[in-house]
Design a protein around this motif. Structure first.
Motif, PDB file in Angstrom:
ATOM      1  N   ASN A  45       0.833  -1.199   0.000  1.00 49.33           N
ATOM      2  CA  ASN A  45       0.000   0.000   0.000  1.00 49.33           C
ATOM      3  C   ASN A  45       0.873   1.257   0.000  1.00 49.33           C
ATOM      4  OD1 ASN A  45      -2.678   1.380   0.443  1.00 49.33           O
ATOM      5  ND2 ASN A  45      -1.602   2.031   2.298  1.00 49.33           N
ATOM      6  N   TYR A  46       1.883   1.250   0.854  1.00 47.40           N
ATOM      7  CA  TYR A  46       2.790   2.395   0.961  1.00 47.40           C
ATOM      8  C   TYR A  46       3.541   2.620  -0.351  1.00 47.40           C
ATOM      9  CZ  TYR A  46       6.040   5.542   3.402  1.00 47.40           C
ATOM     10  OH  TYR A  46       6.767   6.619   3.820  1.00 47.40           O
ATOM     11  N   ALA A  47       3.985   1.533  -0.975  1.00 44.43           N
ATOM     12  CA  ALA A  47       4.704   1.642  -2.249  1.00 44.43           C
ATOM     13  C   ALA A  47       3.806   2.233  -3.340  1.00 44.43           C
ATOM     14  CB  ALA A  47       5.229   0.276  -2.677  1.00 44.43           C
ATOM     15  N   LEU A  61      -6.296   9.212  -5.626  1.00 43.65           N
ATOM     16  CA  LEU A  61      -6.064   8.258  -6.706  1.00 43.65           C
ATOM     17  C   LEU A  61      -5.181   7.123  -6.195  1.00 43.65           C
ATOM     18  CD1 LEU A  61      -6.205   7.366  -9.685  1.00 43.65           C
ATOM     19  CD2 LEU A  61      -4.210   8.837 -10.110  1.00 43.65           C
ATOM     20  N   GLY A  62      -4.182   7.466  -5.393  1.00 45.08           N
ATOM     21  CA  GLY A  62      -3.302   6.453  -4.806  1.00 45.08           C
ATOM     22  C   GLY A  62      -4.057   5.485  -3.914  1.00 45.08           C
ATOM     23  N   THR A  63      -4.999   5.989  -3.113  1.00 48.52           N
ATOM     24  CA  THR A  63      -5.760   5.089  -2.243  1.00 48.52           C
ATOM     25  C   THR A  63      -6.656   4.156  -3.056  1.00 48.52           C
ATOM     26  OG1 THR A  63      -7.534   6.704  -1.890  1.00 48.52           O
ATOM     27  CG2 THR A  63      -5.765   6.655  -0.262  1.00 48.52           C
ATOM     28  N   THR A  64      -7.183   4.642  -4.174  1.00 49.34           N
ATOM     29  CA  THR A  64      -8.025   3.801  -5.028  1.00 49.34           C
ATOM     30  C   THR A  64      -7.205   2.702  -5.688  1.00 49.34           C
ATOM     31  OG1 THR A  64      -9.488   5.677  -5.443  1.00 49.34           O
ATOM     32  CG2 THR A  64      -9.644   3.812  -6.968  1.00 49.34           C
ATOM     33  N   ILE A  65      -6.063   3.054  -6.232  1.00 51.75           N
ATOM     34  CA  ILE A  65      -5.199   2.053  -6.872  1.00 51.75           C
ATOM     35  C   ILE A  65      -4.700   1.046  -5.837  1.00 51.75           C
ATOM     36  CG2 ILE A  65      -3.001   1.697  -8.071  1.00 51.75           C
ATOM     37  CD1 ILE A  65      -3.500   4.442  -9.441  1.00 51.75           C
ATOM     38  N   ALA A  66      -4.299   1.525  -4.682  1.00 51.45           N
ATOM     39  CA  ALA A  66      -3.825   0.634  -3.619  1.00 51.45           C
ATOM     40  C   ALA A  66      -4.944  -0.311  -3.166  1.00 51.45           C
ATOM     41  CB  ALA A  66      -3.304   1.446  -2.433  1.00 51.45           C
ATOM     42  N   VAL A  69      -5.222  -3.114  -5.818  1.00 51.46           N
ATOM     43  CA  VAL A  69      -4.057  -4.008  -5.855  1.00 51.46           C
ATOM     44  C   VAL A  69      -3.933  -4.816  -4.569  1.00 51.46           C
ATOM     45  CG1 VAL A  69      -1.525  -4.044  -5.934  1.00 51.46           C
ATOM     46  CG2 VAL A  69      -2.790  -2.535  -7.473  1.00 51.46           C
ATOM     47  N   VAL A  70      -4.014  -4.154  -3.439  1.00 48.76           N
ATOM     48  CA  VAL A  70      -3.724  -4.801  -2.163  1.00 48.76           C
ATOM     49  C   VAL A  70      -4.876  -5.704  -1.701  1.00 48.76           C
ATOM     50  CG1 VAL A  70      -3.168  -4.375   0.270  1.00 48.76           C
ATOM     51  CG2 VAL A  70      -2.102  -2.994  -1.507  1.00 48.76           C
ATOM     52  N   THR A  71      -6.110  -5.345  -1.990  1.00 48.52           N
ATOM     53  CA  THR A  71      -7.241  -6.148  -1.523  1.00 48.52           C
ATOM     54  C   THR A  71      -7.209  -7.561  -2.086  1.00 48.52           C
ATOM     55  OG1 THR A  71      -8.611  -4.183  -1.225  1.00 48.52           O
ATOM     56  CG2 THR A  71      -9.759  -6.289  -1.399  1.00 48.52           C
ATOM     57  N   ALA A  72      -7.014  -7.693  -3.377  1.00 51.60           N
ATOM     58  CA  ALA A  72      -6.989  -9.029  -3.990  1.00 51.60           C
ATOM     59  C   ALA A  72      -5.827  -9.861  -3.448  1.00 51.60           C
ATOM     60  CB  ALA A  72      -6.888  -8.903  -5.506  1.00 51.60           C
ATOM     61  N   THR A 125       0.347   8.225   5.297  1.00 50.18           N
ATOM     62  CA  THR A 125      -0.025   6.842   4.961  1.00 50.18           C
ATOM     63  C   THR A 125       0.266   5.863   6.105  1.00 50.18           C
ATOM     64  OG1 THR A 125       0.239   7.276   2.598  1.00 50.18           O
ATOM     65  CG2 THR A 125       0.287   4.972   3.288  1.00 50.18           C
ATOM     66  N   PRO A 126       1.460   5.872   6.706  1.00 46.53           N
ATOM     67  CA  PRO A 126       1.677   4.943   7.826  1.00 46.53           C
ATOM     68  C   PRO A 126       0.763   5.210   9.024  1.00 46.53           C
ATOM     69  CG  PRO A 126       3.771   5.809   7.051  1.00 46.53           C
ATOM     70  CD  PRO A 126       2.696   6.561   6.351  1.00 46.53           C
ATOM     71  N   ILE A 127       0.444   6.471   9.286  1.00 42.69           N
ATOM     72  CA  ILE A 127      -0.451   6.792  10.396  1.00 42.69           C
ATOM     73  C   ILE A 127      -1.827   6.183  10.142  1.00 42.69           C
ATOM     74  CG2 ILE A 127      -1.649   8.668  11.609  1.00 42.69           C
ATOM     75  CD1 ILE A 127       0.877  10.397  11.061  1.00 42.69           C
ATOM     76  N   ALA A 128      -2.351   6.366   8.944  1.00 45.78           N
ATOM     77  CA  ALA A 128      -3.661   5.813   8.600  1.00 45.78           C
ATOM     78  C   ALA A 128      -3.625   4.284   8.597  1.00 45.78           C
ATOM     79  CB  ALA A 128      -4.107   6.331   7.236  1.00 45.78           C
ATOM     80  N   THR A 129      -2.548   3.705   8.148  1.00 47.06           N
ATOM     81  CA  THR A 129      -2.423   2.242   8.092  1.00 47.06           C
ATOM     82  C   THR A 129      -2.446   1.635   9.484  1.00 47.06           C
ATOM     83  OG1 THR A 129      -1.169   2.369   6.025  1.00 47.06           O
ATOM     84  CG2 THR A 129      -0.957   0.341   7.305  1.00 47.06           C
ATOM     85  N   VAL A 130      -1.690   2.196  10.394  1.00 48.85           N
ATOM     86  CA  VAL A 130      -1.655   1.681  11.769  1.00 48.85           C
ATOM     87  C   VAL A 130      -3.026   1.836  12.428  1.00 48.85           C
ATOM     88  CG1 VAL A 130      -0.685   2.085  14.070  1.00 48.85           C
ATOM     89  CG2 VAL A 130       0.823   1.985  12.080  1.00 48.85           C
ATOM     90  N   ALA A 131      -3.682   2.941  12.175  1.00 49.61           N
ATOM     91  CA  ALA A 131      -4.999   3.175  12.767  1.00 49.61           C
ATOM     92  C   ALA A 131      -6.035   2.174  12.262  1.00 49.61           C
ATOM     93  CB  ALA A 131      -5.457   4.599  12.475  1.00 49.61           C
ATOM     94  N   MET A 132      -5.879   1.676  11.065  1.00 48.84           N
ATOM     95  CA  MET A 132      -6.854   0.756  10.476  1.00 48.84           C
ATOM     96  C   MET A 132      -6.540  -0.715  10.749  1.00 48.84           C
ATOM     97  SD  MET A 132      -8.953   2.872   9.296  1.00 48.84           S
ATOM     98  CE  MET A 132     -10.032   1.629   8.680  1.00 48.84           C
TER      99      MET A 132
END
Length: 170
Positions: A45-47, A61-66, A69-72, A125-132
């Motif tokens: 996701n970060y990449a 746009l980055g969150t949509t693409i991530a 890609v990452v969900t599947a 991005t890392p802050i949001a990732t850790v929170a989720m």
């Protein structure tokens, strides 16, 4: 799943070590596996977020693409490695629904951190990732293992000392 019965007198429960049947992994084992897969997904996701940002794209746009890609990839890794379950279309749809339910919260956090507080994408991005993280664990568990299994796999075996004693009368 019914609770394991107590071992008969003269026998003791023995925890099984080695391969665990599908869906029977203990929460502790699933926890470290989830963390490892979650870490791989977070790095992916970060990449994606950094790549879209470097190319001049908006963080939304980055969150949509991530997400795509990452969900599947996350579903496949969690199904096979974290929870030892077969892949299924129903599981994929449930997993995607769980991740999609968190998407507005994650997007809102990015809006708040980037547009509201002025953080860079690399910091937000890392802050949001850790929170989720906790939400995503619960959603993945619900999607792939819809039944609750907290009890360890227990097998009754004869106690070696009990074999030398006469049988007790009830």
């Amino acid at each position: 799943m019914p609770l394991p019965r107590p071992a008969p007198i003269g026998q003791r429960p023995v925890r099984r070590y080695g391969p665990v049947p599908a869906g029977r992994r203990l929460l502790v084992e699933r926890g470290w596996r989830y963390f490892l897969v979650g870490l791989v997904c977070a790095v992916a996701n970060y990449a994606v977020m950094l790549a879209v940002d470097a190319l001049g794209g908006h963080y939304m746009l980055g969150t949509t693409i991530a997400f795509l890609v990452v969900t599947a990839n996350g579903y496949v890794m969690h199904s096979r490695f974290t929870f030892a379950e077969r892949l299924s279309f129903k599981g994929l749809m449930r997993f995607t629904a769980g991740v999609a339910a968190a998407y507005p919260v994650a997007a809102g956090m990015m809006i708040l951190l980037c547009s509201g507080l002025g953080f860079s994408v690399a910091v937000a991005t890392p802050i949001a990732t850790v929170a989720m993280f906790a939400w995503n664990f619960a959603a993945a568990r619900w999607a792939i293992l819809p039944r609750l299994t907290l009890a360890p796999a227990v097998v009754s075996t004869p106690d070696t000392k009990a074999d030398c004693r006469p049988a007790e009368k009830a």
